[in-house]
Scaffold this active site. Structure first.
Site, PDB file in Angstrom:
ATOM      1  N   LYS A 135       0.841  -1.185   0.000  1.00 34.55           N
ATOM      2  CA  LYS A 135       0.000   0.000   0.000  1.00 34.55           C
ATOM      3  C   LYS A 135       0.888   1.251   0.000  1.00 34.55           C
ATOM      4  O   LYS A 135       2.058   1.150   0.407  1.00 34.55           O
ATOM      5  CB  LYS A 135      -0.939   0.005   1.204  1.00 34.55           C
ATOM      6  CG  LYS A 135      -0.290   0.397   2.527  1.00 34.55           C
ATOM      7  CD  LYS A 135      -1.331   0.567   3.593  1.00 34.55           C
ATOM      8  CE  LYS A 135      -0.727   1.104   4.872  1.00 34.55           C
ATOM      9  NZ  LYS A 135      -0.346   2.516   4.843  1.00 34.55           N
ATOM     10  N   ASP A 222      -3.695   6.869   4.744  1.00 37.62           N
ATOM     11  CA  ASP A 222      -2.651   5.987   5.262  1.00 37.62           C
ATOM     12  C   ASP A 222      -3.226   4.805   6.030  1.00 37.62           C
ATOM     13  O   ASP A 222      -2.686   3.695   5.959  1.00 37.62           O
ATOM     14  CB  ASP A 222      -1.697   6.773   6.164  1.00 37.62           C
ATOM     15  CG  ASP A 222      -0.513   5.944   6.615  1.00 37.62           C
ATOM     16  OD1 ASP A 222       0.147   5.334   5.761  1.00 37.62           O
ATOM     17  OD2 ASP A 222      -0.237   5.904   7.833  1.00 37.62           O
ATOM     18  N   HIS A 227      -6.296  -0.450   6.148  1.00 37.76           N
ATOM     19  CA  HIS A 227      -6.313  -1.270   7.362  1.00 37.76           C
ATOM     20  C   HIS A 227      -7.662  -1.268   8.066  1.00 37.76           C
ATOM     21  O   HIS A 227      -8.217  -2.317   8.401  1.00 37.76           O
ATOM     22  CB  HIS A 227      -5.260  -0.764   8.361  1.00 37.76           C
ATOM     23  CG  HIS A 227      -3.863  -0.798   7.849  1.00 37.76           C
ATOM     24  ND1 HIS A 227      -3.402  -1.774   6.999  1.00 37.76           N
ATOM     25  CD2 HIS A 227      -2.807   0.016   8.081  1.00 37.76           C
ATOM     26  CE1 HIS A 227      -2.128  -1.558   6.731  1.00 37.76           C
ATOM     27  NE2 HIS A 227      -1.748  -0.482   7.371  1.00 37.76           N
TER      28      HIS A 227
END
Length: 480
Positions: A135, A222, A227
């Site tokens: 990522k 981010d 996640h």
């Protein structure tokens, strides 16, 4: 003599931080546990001419045969050198499996992928060919679609492994097993019994030396886009039809499709950490880091409230937060059950189930007991389970699990193209709203739990759980 199979692991960006912090330790652990496939050969690719040994932190069992190749992703001819290096092995092995690991800045992805396809590295004529991509996968939905198109022009979906290291953790993998194999959880996993769910990913560190990257990403891109949405899907998804990678990934995408449009004004809080000091240390603010604009409006803390519009989760809020420079490093999912009104006490606390992802991986259930010597007062106590107590064979390194899955062809813990694009579809309107409506950014002291304003998205007596580093004796002792 019968020829065997070679397993070639090619790391683009072998001199980078990720390789040394994550990939090399994972490879060493796989050797130690004797799980690394036989005849594994490491090729490391980088832009520079190197005099030092880039493989010095690798176990000698594989570092002795490892090779460094000077390769610029922008130079097509450099891939010819890589092709030659691999073809040398054809006479020595019956079959050659290849894993390409992109441990480079995202700006290099498209050039590497196109050149791999140009030199037919994507072809699986005599062994498999698989590509692993870190990522962030794109900067928004459009760029993720472009990158997916470049990939699919040469690679099939089952050759592509979009990595999210959170999914390699034991507790994450156990969420589905705990939910669906235990009737005590399975029967209660709906809006009749659950009050709300919290997902927290807190980091004690700041942005370190990632100022330039973080300025373009922020906490939303981010952490939330990948996640946290992955953890949300594992928590909220329906039971898959079968225990297979594709069946599980199908159910995850259905969750994203049912997320209700987020109220950007009332249900989103952004924060940025500022300078702070205590008796032990002084922490600089986000804007004091190299590569960060002195007037930056980038969030280092993000919290939101969202709803999933289906029968199971109707009207049940999910509270999600992540941040840098918080009091401790901890990732956990907290399922808060509704209060059970009963004849024994009107002051009993609600039951809580906690999946601890990191650190001190495990599960914790909070339940009520009668206080000894008192017929009317209840105690809320802990029932704990810790993965570290299961023995020495537990894989604690997420990258170890994921690398092994790539070799074994197991795609369950990796993001599929439709998931990535749908996740960006959820995030893009948030980012656009922040830019066009001049979304407020609240300051919080480094080392605190983020801006106090984050409590406002509950709009009732509930509030965030403030976890400790230790899951042991939760609520009684707190390690930061």
């Amino acid at each position: 003599m019968k020829k065997s199979t070679a397993n070639i692991f090619i790391i683009f960006g072998v001199t980078g931080d990720l390789t040394n912090r994550k990939l090399f330790p994972a490879l060493n652990d796989l050797i130690k546990s004797k799980n690394l496939p036989k005849n594994t050969i490491i090729y490391g690719c980088g832009r520079k001419n190197l005099k030092n040994n880039v493989f010095k932190n690798l176990n000698p069992k594989i570092s002795s045969s490892a090779k460094y190749i000077k390769l610029n992703p922008l130079e097509t001819n450099d891939f010819k050198k890589l092709r030659t290096k691999i073809d040398i092995n054809k006479d020595n092995f019956k079959k050659i499996n290849i894993v390409f690991y992109l441990s480079t800045p995202p700006s290099a992805y498209q050039f590497i992928i196109k050149n791999l396809i140009s030199y037919n590295f994507n072809k699986e004529n005599n062994g498999f060919s698989r590509i692993v991509i870190e990522k962030p996968f794109g900067e928004d939905q459009n760029s993720s679609k472009r990158l997916n198109k470049i990939l699919k022009d040469g690679f099939k979906e089952n050759q592509i492994y979009r990595i999210d290291h959170y999914l390699g953790k034991e507790t994450v993998q156990n969420i589905l097993v705990s939910r669906f194999s235990n009737l005590v959880f399975k029967a209660l996993w709906n809006n009749n019994f659950i009050s709300y769910v919290e997902i927290t990913a807190a980091e004690k560190i700041g942005i370190e030396r990632r100022g330039e990257y973080y300025e373009s990403a922020g906490a939303i891109k981010d952490m939330f886009q990948n996640h946290l949405l992955e953890l949300l899907c594992l928590t909220a998804m329906e039971e898959p039809k079968e225990n297979s990678s594709e069946s599980i990934r199908d159910e995850k995408i259905k969750v994203l499709q049912k997320i209700k449009s987020i109220d950007y004004k009332a249900h989103i809080i952004r924060g940025q950490y500022t300078r702070s000091e205590n008796s032990k240390k002084t922490y600089k603010g986000y804007r004091d880091n190299e590569g960060v604009d002195k007037r930056s409006k980038t969030e280092t803390f993000f919290a939101c409230k969202l709803f999933i519009e289906n029968e199971r989760w109707k009207d049940i809020p999910f509270f999600i937060r992540t941040g840098k420079r918080l009091p401790t490093k901890v990732t956990e999912i907290v399922v808060n059950f509704k209060r059970n009104h009963n004849v024994f006490s009107d002051k009993n606390q609600n039951n809580v189930l906690i999946f601890r992802i990191q650190p001190d991986e495990g599960l914790l259930v909070k339940f009520n007991l009668k206080k000894p010597g008192d017929k009317t007062e209840l105690l809320n106590k802990n029932l704990e389970f810790h993965y570290k107590k299961l023995g020495k064979d537990i894989i604690s390194n997420a990258y170890e699990t994921l690398i092994l899955d790539v070799f074994n062809g197991n795609t369950m813990l990796f993001s599929r193209s439709d998931f990535v694009e749908k996740a960006w579809e959820i995030v893009d309107p948030i980012v656009k709203s922040i830019k066009t409506k001049n979304s407020k950014l609240y300051a919080y002291k480094a080392g605190s739990w983020g801006p106090r304003k984050a409590d406002d998205i509950f709009r009732n007596e509930n509030t965030w759980r403030y976890p400790c580093k230790n899951l042991v004796e939760d609520g009684e002792t707190c390690e930061l």
